[in-house]
Design an enzyme around this catalytic site. Structure first.
Site, PDB file in Angstrom:
ATOM      1  N   ASP A  47       0.867  -1.174   0.000  1.00 29.11           N
ATOM      2  CA  ASP A  47       0.000   0.000   0.000  1.00 29.11           C
ATOM      3  C   ASP A  47       0.905   1.225   0.000  1.00 29.11           C
ATOM      4  O   ASP A  47       1.430   1.635   1.039  1.00 29.11           O
ATOM      5  CB  ASP A  47      -0.911  -0.012   1.223  1.00 29.11           C
ATOM      6  CG  ASP A  47      -1.827   1.203   1.276  1.00 29.11           C
ATOM      7  OD1 ASP A  47      -1.735   2.064   0.375  1.00 29.11           O
ATOM      8  OD2 ASP A  47      -2.627   1.300   2.225  1.00 29.11           O
ATOM      9  N   TYR A 135     -12.443  11.542  -8.213  1.00 30.46           N
ATOM     10  CA  TYR A 135     -11.452  11.094  -9.193  1.00 30.46           C
ATOM     11  C   TYR A 135     -10.862  12.288  -9.945  1.00 30.46           C
ATOM     12  O   TYR A 135      -9.646  12.398 -10.110  1.00 30.46           O
ATOM     13  CB  TYR A 135     -12.121  10.125 -10.158  1.00 30.46           C
ATOM     14  CG  TYR A 135     -11.238   9.588 -11.249  1.00 30.46           C
ATOM     15  CD1 TYR A 135     -10.285   8.605 -10.989  1.00 30.46           C
ATOM     16  CD2 TYR A 135     -11.372  10.039 -12.565  1.00 30.46           C
ATOM     17  CE1 TYR A 135      -9.491   8.094 -12.002  1.00 30.46           C
ATOM     18  CE2 TYR A 135     -10.578   9.535 -13.584  1.00 30.46           C
ATOM     19  CZ  TYR A 135      -9.639   8.563 -13.300  1.00 30.46           C
ATOM     20  OH  TYR A 135      -8.854   8.055 -14.304  1.00 30.46           O
ATOM     21  N   LYS A 139      -6.928  13.525  -9.928  1.00 23.29           N
ATOM     22  CA  LYS A 139      -6.117  13.598 -11.151  1.00 23.29           C
ATOM     23  C   LYS A 139      -5.687  15.031 -11.452  1.00 23.29           C
ATOM     24  O   LYS A 139      -4.584  15.269 -11.957  1.00 23.29           O
ATOM     25  CB  LYS A 139      -6.898  13.009 -12.326  1.00 23.29           C
ATOM     26  CG  LYS A 139      -7.107  11.502 -12.223  1.00 23.29           C
ATOM     27  CD  LYS A 139      -5.792  10.732 -12.201  1.00 23.29           C
ATOM     28  CE  LYS A 139      -6.017   9.232 -12.313  1.00 23.29           C
ATOM     29  NZ  LYS A 139      -4.750   8.468 -12.326  1.00 23.29           N
TER      30      LYS A 139
END
Length: 242
Positions: A47, A135, A139
């Site tokens: 992770d 998201y 980004k």
């Protein structure tokens, strides 16, 4: 030549690893899920949003490869919900998977890196789609982080760039392809080739950019595809062109 690739277990990650290996890189991969693909010199299941695990993976890569030329960031999570329905967990999951991983690895890698960071972003960082606030924010933050690295570390010989894919695959490819000027959606190989180019010495004067790898999606007005009168203006090219 050597590379560390985060997100190496995904189809896009594997395509990137194959393109880098073809160009002569030995690649250490890392990701949440195990991967036994022989393209990797070594693969670490980790992770990477955990700063300590990220440092450990970077140390392993340096020890295995004897140094690092390239860092590739290809991790993400895409929870789907409008802003008011996005939960705290969805928001933080998206940020951890993209931004925390990127920051942790860049912070640990930059003192040792010799050439380039290449991040896999998304057209959703500059083209909005419903249901993707977490998201898109993650980004978009990745784009900003790469520009910052490009500015601060350019004099040290390190470049930082982003490839921004459009739709890669999809459940309804025939309908989705209608919005792409090239007439198709993307493949993992399309992304892999773009990453390999930006990682290579051939891109030595390119830094701080976000390169759409989207078949022209980001240049097309939606009206060109939604209005029949405008669609009729597209030239009809014979299929048997030579």
């Amino acid at each position: 030549m050597t590379a560390l690739l985060a997100g190496g277990e995904s189809p896009i990650g594997l395509a990137i690893a194959e393109a880098l290996a073809r160009d002569g890189h030995r690649v250490v991969g890392a990701g949440l899920a195990p991967c036994a693909d022989p393209v990797y010199t070594r693969y670490e299941t980790a992770d990477l949003s955990d700063p300590e695990r990220a440092r450990e993976v970077v140390a392993t890569a340096l020890d295995t490869l004897g140094g690092l030329d390239v860092l590739v960031l290809a991790t993400a999570a895409m929870p789907v919900a409008p802003v008011t329905a996005t939960t705290d967990e969805q928001w933080h999951t998206a940020l951890r998977a993209t931004l925390d991983v990127a920051f942790n690895l860049c912070r640990a890698t930059l003192p040792h890196l010799r050439r380039a960071v290449v991040a896999v972003g998304s057209v959703n960082s500059f083209l909005s789609a419903p249901g993707l606030p977490a998201y898109a924010a993650a980004k978009g933050g990745l784009d900003a982080l790469m520009r910052q690295i490009a500015l601060e570390y350019g004099a040290s010989g390190i470049r930082a760039n982003v490839v921004a894919p459009g739709l890669i695959g999809g459940e309804d490819l025939e309908n989705a392809a209608e919005g792409y000027p090239v007439g198709r959606t993307g493949t993992p190989r399309d992304v892999g080739e773009a990453v390999a180019f930006l990682a290579s010495p051939a891109a030595s004067f390119i830094t701080g950019v976000t390169l759409p790898v989207d078949g022209g999606l980001s240049i097309a007005s939606p009206a060109a595809y939604l209005r029949p009168d405008l669609r009729a203006r597209f030239p009809r090219i014979p299929e048997n062109r030579t």
